[in-house]
Every structure is written in C-alpha cells, then in structure tokens.
Design a protein around this motif. Structure first.
Motif, mmCIF file in Angstrom:
data_model
loop_
_atom_site.group_PDB
_atom_site.id
_atom_site.type_symbol
_atom_site.label_atom_id
_atom_site.label_comp_id
_atom_site.label_asym_id
_atom_site.label_seq_id
_atom_site.Cartn_x
_atom_site.Cartn_y
_atom_site.Cartn_z
ATOM 1 N N ARG A 647 0.819 -1.225 0.000
ATOM 2 C CA ARG A 647 0.000 0.000 0.000
ATOM 3 C C ARG A 647 0.849 1.270 0.000
ATOM 4 N NH1 ARG A 647 -2.177 -5.047 1.222
ATOM 5 N NH2 ARG A 647 -4.408 -4.926 1.620
ATOM 6 N N GLU A 668 -6.685 1.965 -4.854
ATOM 7 C CA GLU A 668 -7.614 1.576 -3.800
ATOM 8 C C GLU A 668 -8.935 1.041 -4.380
ATOM 9 O OE1 GLU A 668 -7.204 1.524 -0.500
ATOM 10 O OE2 GLU A 668 -9.310 1.083 -0.110
ATOM 11 N N THR A 793 7.602 -4.418 -4.382
ATOM 12 C CA THR A 793 7.474 -5.794 -3.911
ATOM 13 C C THR A 793 6.997 -6.752 -4.997
ATOM 14 O OG1 THR A 793 5.215 -5.405 -3.202
ATOM 15 C CG2 THR A 793 6.942 -5.041 -1.579
ATOM 16 N N GLY A 794 6.733 -6.246 -6.179
ATOM 17 C CA GLY A 794 6.288 -7.144 -7.251
ATOM 18 C C GLY A 794 4.837 -7.560 -7.121
ATOM 19 N N THR B 3 2.022 -14.270 -13.111
ATOM 20 C CA THR B 3 1.575 -14.145 -11.731
ATOM 21 C C THR B 3 2.550 -13.253 -10.957
ATOM 22 O OG1 THR B 3 2.702 -16.214 -11.417
ATOM 23 C CG2 THR B 3 0.333 -16.295 -11.522
ATOM 24 N N PRO B 4 2.030 -12.538 -9.973
ATOM 25 C CA PRO B 4 2.903 -11.681 -9.183
ATOM 26 C C PRO B 4 3.977 -12.517 -8.498
ATOM 27 C CG PRO B 4 0.598 -11.240 -8.714
ATOM 28 C CD PRO B 4 0.639 -12.475 -9.547
ATOM 29 N N GLN B 5 5.130 -11.893 -8.326
ATOM 30 C CA GLN B 5 6.246 -12.619 -7.732
ATOM 31 C C GLN B 5 6.888 -11.715 -6.700
ATOM 32 O OE1 GLN B 5 9.500 -13.110 -10.311
ATOM 33 N NE2 GLN B 5 10.205 -14.996 -9.366
ATOM 34 N N SER B 6 7.136 -12.232 -5.536
ATOM 35 C CA SER B 6 7.697 -11.409 -4.472
ATOM 36 C C SER B 6 9.117 -10.975 -4.809
ATOM 37 C CB SER B 6 7.702 -12.201 -3.171
ATOM 38 O OG SER B 6 8.563 -11.577 -2.256
ATOM 39 N N TYR B 129 6.470 -6.499 5.619
ATOM 40 C CA TYR B 129 5.992 -6.612 4.237
ATOM 41 C C TYR B 129 5.460 -8.019 3.955
ATOM 42 C CZ TYR B 129 7.922 -2.090 2.761
ATOM 43 O OH TYR B 129 8.176 -0.762 2.605
ATOM 44 N N PRO B 133 0.433 -7.187 4.723
ATOM 45 C CA PRO B 133 -0.533 -7.067 3.619
ATOM 46 C C PRO B 133 -1.671 -8.064 3.712
ATOM 47 C CG PRO B 133 1.676 -6.886 2.769
ATOM 48 C CD PRO B 133 1.805 -7.253 4.212
ATOM 49 N N GLU B 134 -1.349 -9.279 4.049
ATOM 50 C CA GLU B 134 -2.357 -10.325 4.177
ATOM 51 C C GLU B 134 -3.372 -9.964 5.265
ATOM 52 O OE1 GLU B 134 -1.333 -13.774 2.644
ATOM 53 O OE2 GLU B 134 -3.520 -13.644 2.525
ATOM 54 N N MET B 136 -4.051 -7.043 6.407
ATOM 55 C CA MET B 136 -4.796 -5.869 5.996
ATOM 56 C C MET B 136 -5.939 -6.262 5.057
ATOM 57 S SD MET B 136 -2.812 -2.505 4.867
ATOM 58 C CE MET B 136 -3.585 -0.912 4.827
ATOM 59 N N THR B 137 -5.627 -7.139 4.123
ATOM 60 C CA THR B 137 -6.646 -7.600 3.184
ATOM 61 C C THR B 137 -7.783 -8.283 3.917
ATOM 62 O OG1 THR B 137 -4.915 -7.973 1.584
ATOM 63 C CG2 THR B 137 -7.015 -9.004 1.133
ATOM 64 N N ARG B 140 -9.942 -5.800 5.886
ATOM 65 C CA ARG B 140 -10.766 -4.958 5.013
ATOM 66 C C ARG B 140 -11.877 -5.771 4.352
ATOM 67 N NH1 ARG B 140 -8.924 -0.648 1.823
ATOM 68 N NH2 ARG B 140 -7.290 0.052 3.194
ATOM 69 N N GLU B 143 -13.647 -4.436 1.279
ATOM 70 C CA GLU B 143 -14.284 -3.118 1.254
ATOM 71 C C GLU B 143 -13.256 -2.007 1.170
ATOM 72 O OE1 GLU B 143 -18.160 -2.448 3.431
ATOM 73 O OE2 GLU B 143 -17.304 -4.109 4.550
ATOM 74 N N ARG B 144 -13.693 -0.897 0.609
ATOM 75 C CA ARG B 144 -12.802 0.254 0.525
ATOM 76 C C ARG B 144 -12.823 0.991 1.846
ATOM 77 N NH1 ARG B 144 -12.851 3.405 -5.030
ATOM 78 N NH2 ARG B 144 -11.784 4.835 -3.652
ATOM 79 N N LEU B 145 -11.725 1.660 2.155
ATOM 80 C CA LEU B 145 -11.644 2.389 3.411
ATOM 81 C C LEU B 145 -12.732 3.462 3.461
ATOM 82 C CD1 LEU B 145 -10.101 2.579 6.004
ATOM 83 C CD2 LEU B 145 -8.553 4.216 4.945
ATOM 84 N N MET B 247 3.574 -0.371 8.313
ATOM 85 C CA MET B 247 4.395 -0.608 7.127
ATOM 86 C C MET B 247 5.208 0.619 6.735
ATOM 87 S SD MET B 247 2.527 -3.272 4.623
ATOM 88 C CE MET B 247 0.923 -2.569 4.520
ATOM 89 N N LYS B 248 4.853 1.768 7.323
ATOM 90 C CA LYS B 248 5.648 2.965 7.010
ATOM 91 C C LYS B 248 6.558 3.354 8.166
ATOM 92 C CE LYS B 248 2.533 4.821 3.580
ATOM 93 N NZ LYS B 248 1.251 4.125 3.723
#
Lengths: 815, 276
Positions: A647, A668, A793-794, B3-6, B129, B133-134, B136-137, B140, B143-145, B247-248
């Motif tokens: 994010r 978002e 992070t990809g 597919t996304p890759q870390s 990281y 994220p997991e 957070m998903t 949520r 839904e959007r914030l 995360m920040k």
C-alpha cells in the motif's frame, strides 16, 4: 390561374432553406413550403442544446451564403433566419401550407396545399426530412392539456411529477433535463433496455436510474389518459401514475405513404429503406428531387450542400461537390477524375455496389488509398490494427495458421502449418478484426503490385449500420472464410452446405447461448466478444472457463446425437457467434472423421481441466470476479496481489510522474476477490466502448493493442461516459512545476509535483492509461508500464487474460 | 510474467545467490590471508573489504534515489529492492571480517553498531511486508476504506436521530461519541492498539453504566446495537490504519539511522587515516 414556379421546395429544414437561398440567388421563381417552423427539428430541440457540425472533414460550398458551424440551437436558428431574409427567400410558413398531393410531370407539376391553393412548378425538391410526422399515443385522452410531444425548455418545469414516454435519445435527453430541475421523473419504456439510444445517453440514463433520480418503468404500454394522470399496462398489471405532465417521444413516421403516392419507389420493404436518387438527386419520377434525410443523409452539413447542389443541377449547371477536394486528396495519384474513380470503385468492388454515389463519396472521405509493391507486407498476424481493406487492383496473399485455436500463440508463423489464400481485385480483407476487435488472424502481403483502399474502423461501422446489404455481404464472406479456417481439410462443397445453414447470432451481456441440460442446437463459432462456461456443482453454478472470439463452443454435445449440453455458456460481453445448426453440422461430422476425432479430444481435455478447476478452492469464484471486472473483453489487465502489496502507492505516484502529474490508476478502487485486486485502470478492451463516439476521433488503438488518447481531444467526456469500468477521467492536464529530485529527497515531496492543484487555466481533457507508450522500451520479459516497474514488492502485474486463465485453470502459482 | 512474484524470489533469487557468493568469497579471502600482525582493518584485505563495504553502503543509500526515478526501463524497482535486501544483509558479515573481529567501545564500532541497527530495522521491514498485507486484506474483507467511513457516518446520523428522543445524558454522551471520536493522528496514535480518549468508547461506557435509566427497552436495545456496530467498525478502521502505519513507521527509523551510519563511517575513515 395559379402562379408558375421554376422550383417548389417542400420542407424548410437545413436542406430546403439552402435550396431556397440558392434559388433566390439565381433569381428563380421559387417557394419554400414549411408547415411548421423553419428547421423544425432543431427548433424543437431543448433550449441551449449544442448542435454539432459533423463530419468535421466535410466543407460547405463556399458560394452559398448560409452560415453553419457548431453552436447552440438559438444561434443557429437566428443566423438562418437572417440568411434567408438577406437572400430574399420566398418562405410560406404555417400549417395551411402543408402539401396534400403532387401530380403532373416534369415541367408541369401541380402541388395542392391544405388551404386549397394549387401551385404549379417545373421542378420539385422534396426536403421534408423524416421528423415531420410525430407519432402520437393514439389512445383515449391523448389530446388532454397535460400530454405533450415536445419539450422546449426543461427549466420551465420545476418540482413537478413528469412521465416521459419513449426510451430513444429524445426521451432520454428530456428525462435527464427534467430530472436536473428537481422534477420527479419516470421514464416509461416499451422494452427493458435503452439499446436504441446513443451509448452516451444510455449510460447517463442507466446511472440516473441507479442513483434513483429517475424511476424506470420497463415493458409497459400507455393505456389511456385522465386528468393529471396516465394509465399504463405493465408486466405486473395495470398502473396509475399521477403526473402533471406527460411527454411522449415516440419517434416519427417516415413519410413513405406520401412519397409512394407521388410515385416514388423504394428499394425494399425495409422500414428504414431509402428511396434511390441519381447523382443529381433526381428520384425515379423525373423532375422530383430528394435531398437531405430523405436521400439517406441526416447530417446538417450534407443537407446544406445538397440544397445548394440540387438547384444548380435543376438549372443544368455542373457542380463541383463540396467533398471534391477532400476526395482528390484521398485518391492521390490514381488516374482519372474523382467521378471516374468513384465509378471505377463501384464497378470493381461488389461490396460497395449497393451504395448510392452520395453514400460512397461520404464513405471514401475517411479512406486512404495505398499503392503496395509486390512482396510488401500489409499487416502481420497478431497485429492489433482494425482497419478494413478493399483491393482495387492486384492480388494479395493471406497466410493463416491452420489450427484456429492457436490464434493467440506467440510462435512464429513459419513454425506452423500455413494455409495460403489469394485475394483478387474486387475482394476485401481485414473484416475479422474489424468485427472481433481482436488481433489479426493472418498475415497479408501483396503478391503483385496492389492498389488498396483502407477504411478506418469507425467509417466501416457507420456503413455497416446504414447499409444492410454491406452487413449481409460481410457476414456471408466472414462465414465462408471462418469455415475454411475451422475445417480446412473439408471440401468447398461441404463447407458451402454448412454456410447455407449458418446463422449469425447476437447475445447481450449476460445472455445465455445455451444451458446445461438443453438439447444441443449446434456449434457456435465466436465472432466477437467472449463467453463464460459454467457448470452446476453441488447445487451451485461454478464458472470453469472463458472463451474468446476466434474459438468455438458447443462441440462437446453435438458429437453424440443423444447428448445434452454439459455446461451453460453465457456472453460475458456483447457477443456475436456463427451458429452451425445441428441439422447441418451432424451430417458434416459423420462425413469428416478427422473433425470428429478433434472434437472428442477436446471433450476429454475439458473433462480433465474442468475437474481441476472446480476442485481448487476459490478458483471458480476468482474467475467469476475477473469476468465481472471486464476480463472477457480485456487485452491487458492490471492485477494486484494484495498479499504482496504494501500500500505504498508508488504505482500511482509513478503513473502520475509519467503522465503530467495525473495518475490514471486508482489503486484503492476496484473489485477484489481473496488476494486478487483489480484496480481501476484501463483494460484495453477488444472492442473499446470508449472509441464508439469520439467527435474528433482522438481515441486510437496502437497495433500492439493499447488504446490511447491523442492530443486533439476536445474534452467532451463521451469516452468517460461510455467506459463501463470508469477508467477514463476528465482532468486539467497542465505540465506541473516539478520539484527537483534533490528537493524531493530532502523534503519528501512525491514525484507528481503539484498534481493536487490542477492548473486552473488548462482545459479538461480525457486521460487514461496508455501503457506508458512514451517511455523507452523495456528489457525483454519486462513491462513498459511504470506502475509495474515501480512496484517495490512485485505485487502489481499486467496479465494477458488468456494465459492468466490458463494459469488459474491449471492451478499453478495462483496469487 | 503472469503471476505476481515477491521481491524475495526475484529472478529465481538471483540476488540471494550473489550475496552468498560474495560472503563466501570474502570469508575465503579472509581465512587464506594471515598477515604477520594478525587479521585487522589495517591489512590489505582489511582495506579491501572496507572499501567494498563503503561502496556497498553508498549503493544501498542510492536506493532512496532510484525509488523516485520512474522513467528507467533498464531495471525494475522490485529487482532493486531484492538486491538492496540481500546485499545489505551481507554487511553483517563483511564488516566483522574487515575489522578482523576487533570490537571495542569506540567511534569505529559505533559505525558498525548503527549499521547493525539499520540492517535489523530492514529485517523488521521485510517481515512486516511479508505479514501485514495479508492481515490488511483480511481486515478490510474487500471493502474500501472510504466505504467504511461512510458506514460510520451513517451510523452517526442514525445515532444522533435516536438520541433526540432519549434522556439528556444520552444526548450528551452522543455528542461526545460523535464529535470526540478521532481516527488516526500522530504516528504513535496510529500505531497504538487502543485509543483511550476515543469519544465513542467514553459514550459507550457512560451509556452502559447508566443504561437502566433508559426506560424504553426498544430504544435501549437499538442504541446499544448501534454503538456496538460503530465500535466494531471503528476497531476495523483503526486496525487498518495501524497496519498501514506499521508498514511505514519502520522507515522512520531505518532511513535516519542509515544517514547516521554514513556520517559515522565518514568519521571512521577520517579517523583511521588521520591518526594512523
């Protein structure tokens, strides 16, 4: 004795007024008869409505003192009033001047009017358009004071209950206008959809219904009126609506009866058929000329030009048509005069034989003529171009891969079995991509020196809509060629037999092609769009696959005559298929073992992979989410894996930095399923809806698939209205003052600079993802898009729908 | 790329392999070279490793610049982060080798201590990281914030309307509950698990304590249900804010420490050569 005229002009619209002005300038004895107001159709527009000057490339005759440019209704009407007064046009205006009949012949026509008067004229110009006869309700009470058939100014009504009847453009525009002024508006629709309306109006209407500002009463008929109310029949019984105003926008009745009484013949029984006219606009009745919408030309600019020309023709003068210089430029170094070339095109290309000369001229204004040397490639397989080519001279070779299902594969064409077909003078090619919006299926090159006419997609689409014969011919050819690719090893006679039974089917989004358990109706070759395939599993419908244009569905059940459909197939976007009915395909299969073996092989493959996907938790639902998000028509979809996304919004910052400070991506927003998130960003659709109605034609598609907006965008917002995925925004794009990198490092300002405060003086334009086309090319295997390359992070990737679905179906590495 | 890759497995963990090879080569060199004065920073191997480490530190710092360059198409940021993480970790080995494992309370080791803190905070970042994220998903749940905020606003409006018909103390508590509820704030407030000053929480306590004074049982039930729903929503939103802040926040530590490290490294180099 009544007066003897040189020309009687019937109808005081743009065409009739232009003819009147020219007749007055030539000093002819003339009248313009108008039973309503001058330019009645425009007069009845809503106040302040913008009148467009289309098509932009067409010029008006310079000699005619009639002004017209894009402006609001009031300006246009007052200018025309001045112009006819200035020229001294004999205008007879009012209901008493309605023409009742025309008799006689060239040089001696009698025109009788409603007031009993009879006029004599040498020639008649009919310019009555199509809007003259407004359709009325024709039910008891339709003459009551609260029933109207036009709306001058929506602002005159505030806080009223209004019912608008009619779901065409006029009805929608009235309803939206009234809703804006706090009226309680219902729209009464005979059907369920608004598919007759322009796409922009349609999406605005659908939005208003969603937001509740207009209520929609579908599938209804007006029964009768009583004081301040209207009674309607609906599917759920009768309904009484209390209303202070009912506006009926029921369309117009084309004045065909009137014209047939005069002796004018129509080409077909088709309701929208146009009467044929000669190059001088003369109908089959000598001395009676048809111009404007009656001759098939509803655009104002054409009407004005034709009004000028028809008077010159009647006088026996030669006229250089207004589009002459444009066409001369299009034809370049082709030999002969413009007229000769047009004649040659008509005689050489059967596809255009059914067009009137005016229609053909109009069509050619947007075309390009190419001379291609022998051996040169015209386009390559897998290109994303979508224009249409006709061969005016020479021979072209089309090479197609034999296996139809490999249309997407990246293998070089040399590595595959190829089928070469030769196209001769008079043939056309490129119709497949034009229809499907997909990449080119084959490579076309010139076998001899060729002269080609290239027509852009939009002008072809316009032609297909306006001339049914062109569409029929394209369909026939498409079916013939498609059968050749799908069944390459069968004989021409067998394929012709199949083609004889083939039907073109159109399915709206969500409509079923067939249902699990149905008796099979045949094989569907998908021509445009995409379908989802779903099966019932434990009482729940599970999406197992999706199939794009260029492939076929329905082969599983037709192999066995006793079989039932094993899956439900549904159009995920507007889809067109060629249906080969069972009666034709079953005997064909019996004769062609090879095809049957292939179908059996595919059936077994599906059995395995369908089980694989249903046994993976969440995979069918993921597929469903993707389809709902527009995957079915996407060529390139941005996907975020939320289990990797931190994010940080670097994707948005990167996008803004690459595009004058405005991000085209909203991280978002957008639908999610499990970890997969589809942010609001352009899908680069196969048939981009944004491109349907762009006045300056600023939306383009690059041969690699990306849809982008050129600098000539006028900011009208049509594309943003049309996009179902809300990925086009209107933004004031002004190159922002961007702080230096050092400044940004020290003070942490984001790369977008002052994007938060868009320049006040910059005009708003449409902006959307262009896949960063201005950036340098990436390393092989990487993407050019800065959102992806800036993701630390990809988590964000651009996926090709087909291979992505394969990976979901196969269950490897599913995010 | 489908597919996304870390970033951790970028190009089949290429940078991990490079980092391991680098550590191995350095260790071998260190072991093989045994000068008469013993292994330390003053030997040629010591200087060599020191020079390489300094260059590496500067390159790691460059990541902050690269992150803000959006037009380069020669590499991806994911590749850079992958290299940044694995090569950064090697410093924990390279620098002790450089010093010949000579530790002490001096400015030289201050530089190493700071560097260790930077690397450790970086590891925390990598861990965050990987985990947050997991979470957070899931929190949520699609839904959007801003949709959550809208729901809270809707509940507030309902609450206000309901309170009008109820005893005065409820109206007072409602005013506090609506006006004194704050989401987010400073870094610490964002990161803290509970917000003791939260208006909704205070209103909830008051109303719970005095709920017997509300005679209309229907009203009481509706009020409590409403506040409970708002509390649950608030908890979700605050959790979302906390995750985002986590995360920040580590960067607020990682980056300044990195600059401090560079400063002490400069002092270290200057001291070494000036006082030699």
């Amino acid at each position: 004795m009544s007066e003897k005229l040189d020309i009687a002009i019937i109808g005081g619209g743009p065409a009739g007024l232009a003819a009147g002005i020219q007749a007055a300038r030539r000093g002819l004895r003339h009248v313009v008869l108008e039973r309503g107001e001058i330019a009645d159709t425009i007069f009845k527009y809503q106040k302040g409505k913008l009148v467009m000057a289309e098509p932009p490339r067409l010029r008006l005759h310079e000699d005619l003192p009639m002004r017209f440019e894009e402006s609001v209704r009031e300006d246009i009407l007052s200018r025309w009033q001045e112009d006819i007064t200035e020229a001294g046009v004999e205008l007879r205006k009012g209901p008493e001047f309605e023409v009742m009949s025309i008799t006689g012949e060239k040089g001696d026509f009698s025109i009788s009017l409603k007031n009993g008067q009879t006029l004599n004229a040498n020639a008649v110009v009919l310019a009555i358009g199509l809007q003259g006869n407004i359709r009325t309700f024709g039910v008891p009470g339709d003459d009551m004071p609260h029933v109207a058939y036009q709306l001058d100014d929506p602002a005159e009504h505030v806080g009223k209950r209004v019912a608008v009847v009619g779901a065409g453009d006029a009805g929608i525009e009235n309803a939206l206008g009234l809703a804006e002024h706090d009226n309680e508006v219902s729209i009464l629709n005979r059907g369920r959809e608004f598919d007759r309306a322009k796409p922009a109006n349609r999406s605005k209407m659908e939005a208003a219904i969603r937001q509740g500002s207009i209520s929609h009463i579908p599938s209804c008929n007006v029964d009768h009126f009583e004081e301040n109310c209207v009674f309607v029949q609906t599917e759920n019984g009768d309904l009484r609506l209390d209303t202070e105003l009912v506006i009926g926008r029921l369309g117009a009745i084309p004045p065909r009866r009137f014209m047939e009484d005069i002796g004018i013949q129509f080409e077909s029984e088709d309701r929208e058929a146009v009467a044929q006219v000669s190059a001088t606009y003369e109908s089959n009745v000598p001395g009676i000329h048809l111009i404007g919408a009656l001759a098939g030309y509803p655009l104002i600019k054409n009407c004005i030009n034709q009004g000028f020309e028809v008077v010159e023709f009647i006088q026996g003068n030669e006229v250089v048509p207004a589009d002459e210089p444009v066409l001369r430029e299009v034809f370049g170094d082709l030999e002969g005069s413009v007229n000769e070339i047009i004649e040659r095109i008509k005689n050489t290309l059967p596809l255009f034989a059914s067009l009137t000369t005016i229609q053909l001229r109009e069509f050619l204004v947007d075309a390009k003529v190419h001379r291609v040397a022998a051996g040169e490639v015209i386009y390559e397989r897998n290109d994303f171009s979508d224009s249409f080519y006709s061969i005016l001279a020479g021979t072209a070779a089309v090479s197609l891969p034999v296996d139809d299902s490999d249309a997407d594969s990246d293998l070089k064409s040399e590595e595959k079995r190829e089928r070469i077909a030769y196209l001769e003078t008079g043939d056309f090619f490129g119709e497949g991509s034009l229809m499907s919006g997909r990449r080119r299926a084959g490579t076309v090159s010139a076998s001899t020196d060729c002269v080609l006419i290239e027509s852009p997609r939009y002008s072809m689409n316009r032609l297909i809509k306006s001339v049914p014969e062109v569409k029929r011919e394209l369909d026939r050819t498409y079916i013939r060629r498609r059968l050749g690719t799908v069944f390459p090893d069968s004989s021409q006679a067998d394929r012709d037999e199949l083609a004889r039974h083939a039907k073109i089917m159109v399915y709206r989004q969500g409509e079923e092609l067939f249902k699990e358990g149905d008796a099979p109706d045949g094989l569907h070759l998908i021509r445009r769009g995409a379908v989802t395939i779903s099966k019932m599993r434990a009482g729940r419908e599970v999406t197992v696959n999706y199939v794009q244009a260029g492939n076929y569905v329905g082969e599983v059940a037709i192999v066995d005559p006793e079989a039932r459909r094993t899956a439900t197939v549904r159009a995920s976007v507007l889809t067109e298929t060629v249906l080969l009915p069972t009666v034709a395909i079953a005997p064909f299969l019996a004769d062609h073992r090879g095809v049957r073996v292939e179908f059996d092989r595919r059936r077994e493959e599906y059995l395995v992979s369908d089980v694989a996907i249903t046994s993976q938790e969440g995979a069918p639902d993921l597929l469903r989410t993707l389809m709902d998000a527009g995957f079915g028509e996407a060529t390139d979809l941005l996907v975020i894996d939320e289990s990797l996304c931190i994010r940080c919004d670097n994707c948005e910052t990167a996008c803004a930095d690459t595009h004058e400070g405005v991000s085209r991506l909203d991280r978002e927003a957008g639908p999610r399923f499990a970890n997969v998130h589809i942010p609001t960003a352009c899908r680069h659709c196969e048939n981009p809806k944004c491109m349907t109605d762009c006045p300056p034609d600023a939306l383009r598609r690059h041969s690699n698939g990306e849809v982008y907006i050129m600098d000539n965008c006028i900011g009208c917002g049509n594309c943003a209205d049309h996009c179902p995925y809300e990925v086009i925004q209107m933004a004031a794009v002004d190159e922002p003052r961007r702080p230096s990198l050092l400044f940004r490092l020290l003070f942490g300002m984001k790369g977008g600079g002052e994007s938060k405060t868009p320049g006040t003086h910059a005009a708003k334009k449409a902006v959307k993802c262009d896949l960063c086309r201005k950036l340098p090319p990436p390393r092989p295997g990487e993407t050019r898009a800065s959102c992806v390359s800036a993701c630390p992070t990809g988590a964000i990737v651009r996926v090709n729908p087909r291979s992505y679905v394969e990976s979901i179906r196969g269950g490897e590495d599913t995010p | 790329m489908i597919t996304p890759q870390s970033f951790l497995t970028h190009r089949k963990s290429l940078h991990l392999k490079i980092a391991l090879a680098f550590v191995l080569a350095s260790t071998v060199t260190f072991v093989a070279y045994d000068p008469p004065g013993g292994r330390n920073g003053g030997t040629w191997v010591g200087y060599g490793l020191g020079g390489v480490a300094t260059a590496l530190i500067l390159w790691l710092m460059w990541f902050g610049v690269r992150k803000r360059v959006y037009t380069s198409r020669r590499s991806t940021l994911r590749g850079w982060l992958s290299a940044h993480v694995y090569l950064g970790l090697t410093l924990l080995v390279i620098i002790p080798l450089h010093s010949g494992f000579q530790f002490g309370w001096n400015v030289h080791n201050l530089a190493f201590a700071l560097l260790a803190i930077v690397v450790a905070s970086g590891m925390v970042g990598v861990a965050l990281y990987a985990i947050v994220p997991e979470l957070m998903t899931r929190n949520r749940s699609g839904e959007r914030l801003d949709a959550l905020f809208e729901q809270i606003a809707d509940l507030d409006a309902e609450w206000r309307a309901l309170a009008k018909e109820m005893p005065d103390f409820v109206a007072q508590a409602t005013a506090i509950g609506i006006e004194k509820t704050q989401i987010g704030g400073g870094v610490f407030r964002q990161l803290s698990r509970r917000d003791r000053r939260c208006g909704t929480e205070r209103a909830y306590q008051t109303i719970m304590d005095r709920r017997n004074e509300i005679t209309d049982s229907g009203q009481r039930r509706r009020l409590l249900e409403l506040i409970t729903r708002k509390r649950a929503l608030l908890a979700r939103v605050r959790r979302d804010v906390r995750y985002g802040a986590a995360m920040k926040a580590w960067l607020l530590f990682h980056v300044p420490c990195a600059f401090a490290t560079v400063a002490t490294v400069v002092v270290h180099i200057f001291a070494v050569f000036y006082y030699r």
